[in-house]
Design an enzyme around this catalytic site. Structure first.
Site, PDB file in Angstrom:
ATOM      1  N   LYS A   1       6.731  42.980 -28.716  1.00  0.00           N
ATOM      2  CA  LYS A   1       5.909  43.737 -27.760  1.00  0.00           C
ATOM      3  C   LYS A   1       6.082  43.278 -26.314  1.00  0.00           C
ATOM      4  CE  LYS A   1       3.286  46.753 -30.097  1.00  0.00           C
ATOM      5  NZ  LYS A   1       3.131  48.174 -29.722  1.00  0.00           N
TER       6      LYS A   1
ATOM      7  N   SER B   1       9.458  42.118 -36.761  1.00  0.00           N
ATOM      8  CA  SER B   1       8.887  42.468 -35.462  1.00  0.00           C
ATOM      9  C   SER B   1       7.856  41.492 -34.928  1.00  0.00           C
ATOM     10  CB  SER B   1       8.261  43.867 -35.533  1.00  0.00           C
ATOM     11  OG  SER B   1       7.246  43.915 -36.515  1.00  0.00           O
TER      12      SER B   1
END
Length: 508
Positions: free
Chosen positions: A55, A309
């Protein structure tokens, strides 16, 4: 998306400023998983970013693009974790004020991390939707710039730099790339870049079965809002995908794979076994989808890439992961078995199972009734062996119900066997989900009429943002409408489990 728009997106990816704060993460071969699946499996290690999540790429690319006037105003976002940390770190590096609105249910490890990175934490609401609405109100009131977690071209371009790295790190043959989908920013950016340069590579999105918002959007031809989403993989628990991300994913993904909570847990274990890193549930999602495709025979030939992720996981959630990983690997069967309540039955039953390891055995004596056993059995041969065991037990005259994929059985009943009550009238059984915050359980109990007797209650904290309760309540038939109005007013998600076979066998 038009060709010109796609070219603009690729250009934005190539000129992204992410490396001012992000790092190029390695692409590691998963030795053990590759050997077991008989495929070459590679893992893109976004868990090694400074905030342990991809992110940071999108957040910084967006904040970096602000005008001097916008920087002077400061930024704001709503997030329960990874996006919040990315915004806080990026803003700190650029000397910009950052306000981060987080639900009150956010685990303290995440809110502390944001504060440590320099973000001004505002706790508001029980849900992400409530936090986001409050963030938008604050942005309008105080003139702050709202940094969207996924539906923003600069954010998508920042996430798309992962695709740029993948093609550089693996310039040869790639069969498919698997990407987690929440709001769709990562999948949109990587798919756009990869398909522009290497249309021969298959690109798949992966979603939890209980939070498949992109799959629902593609089926409907537009973004739609799911009534509710599962919260185990909280990093992708998004009820509605973005408009920009939807268009890119619709045009450039080759398909979407959905997986179960148990399969996600198994993928977390796979990543740990190969790397000794602990992925968060959303971080292991793409590997779970890759495994599902291979096992179903749908994965294309050539090396397969999964993106890990993120790794922002509460330590106390690992007990839940450990419990469910064996089931996700189809390495454990959970069975409800009825045997005669006579001396020697237990021994006879164990002999039927042969040399197989028993992982769990729950039983309580009930005079005058057949014995109901909740048993876990270790499997070496997956679902085929499970069916062989069920057939073996049934041939011996036992009633058998497969509980392996029964959520109530796995979350509650396995810890409650023996809770049967005789001559119990008017019992209703419901499963509830409510925000895990101080006083939430008391508020739940206070919301019920005191003259409705609670006849069954099981609650277990799994380290998530939400608590789960299985409750039995004695409500006379004439008062059922009042009861349903009462639980609707509580505002918690709930499910009627009165017809669930796990309840019927062990608790009714």
């Amino acid at each position: 998306m038009a060709a010109r728009d796609l070219q603009d997106m690729v250009r934005a990816i190539l000129t992204s400023a992410v490396y001012e704060v992000a790092v190029e993460t390695p692409l590691d071969r998963m030795t053990q998983v590759s050997a077991r699946l008989n495929r070459d499996v590679l893992l893109k290690r976004e868990d090694l970013q400074p905030v342990f999540s991809f992110k940071i790429r999108g957040a910084h690319n967006r904040i970096r693009s602000l005008t001097p006037e916008e920087r002077a105003c400061g930024v704001i976002c709503a997030s329960a974790g990874n996006h919040a940390q990315g915004v806080a770190l990026s803003a700190a590096r650029l000397g910009i004020r950052a306000v981060i609105v987080m639900p009150t249910t956010t685990p303290s490890i995440k809110s502390r991390s944001v504060a440590r990175l320099g973000g001004e934490v505002v706790l508001f609401g029980d849900t992400f939707d409530a936090a986001r609405a409050h963030a938008e109100d604050l942005a309008a009131r105080d003139g702050l710039v709202f940094v969207h977690p996924f539906d923003d071209a600069a954010v998508i371009a920042g996430q798309g730099t992962i695709g740029m790295e993948l093609l550089r790190q693996c310039p040869g043959d790639i069969g498919a790339i698997y990407l987690p989908i929440g709001g769709g920013g990562l999948a949109a950016g990587v798919a756009a870049y990869v398909k522009f340069l290497r249309p021969d590579i298959k690109v798949y999105g992966v979603e939890p079965e209980d939070a498949a918002s992109m799959q629902a959007a593609i089926a409907a031809g537009r973004p739609v809002e799911l009534e509710r989403v599962g919260i185990f993989a909280d990093g992708v628990a998004v009820r509605r995908v973005g408009e920009l991300t939807f268009a890119l994913c619709r045009d450039h993904l080759d398909g979407i794979v959905t997986v179960t909570t148990d399969e996600i847990c198994a993928a977390i274990k796979d990543i740990f076994d190969d790397t000794r890193a602990i992925a968060e549930p959303a971080g292991a999602l793409s590997l779970a989808g890759l495994r599902r495709h291979v096992e179903d025979g749908q994965a294309p030939s050539g090396p397969l890439v999964a993106v890990a992720s993120g790794a922002n996981v509460n330590f106390d959630r690992l007990r839940h992961v450990a419990e469910r990983a064996e089931i996700g690997e189809r390495a454990e069967a959970l069975l409800g078995v009825t045997i005669p309540e006579v001396p020697g039955s237990y021994r006879t039953f164990i002999r039927l199972l042969g040399g197989r390891a028993i992982t769990e055995f729950n039983y309580r004596y009930a005079a005058g009734h057949p014995a109901q056993i909740f048993v876990g059995v270790k499997l070496a041969g997956g679902d085929r062996e499970k069916q062989q065991i069920i057939a073996l037990l049934r041939d011996a005259g036992h009633n058998v119900i497969d509980m392996t994929d029964n959520e109530v059985a796995k979350l509650h009943v396995r810890y409650m066997v023996g809770g049967r009550a005789a001559h119990l009238a008017d019992e209703l059984v419901y499963r509830f989900q409510f925000p895990e915050r101080p006083g939430a359980l008391l508020a739940f109990l206070d919301g019920l009429r005191p003259d409705w007797n609670i006849s069954l209650f099981h609650y277990r904290n799994h380290g998530a943002d939400y608590g789960r309760v299985l409750v039995g309540i004695q409500v006379p038939e004439a008062e059922r409408d009042q009861f349903h109005a009462c639980i609707d007013a509580l505002g918690y998600a709930y499910w009627d489990e009165g017809a669930n076979p796990a309840y019927g066998l062990f608790l009714a």
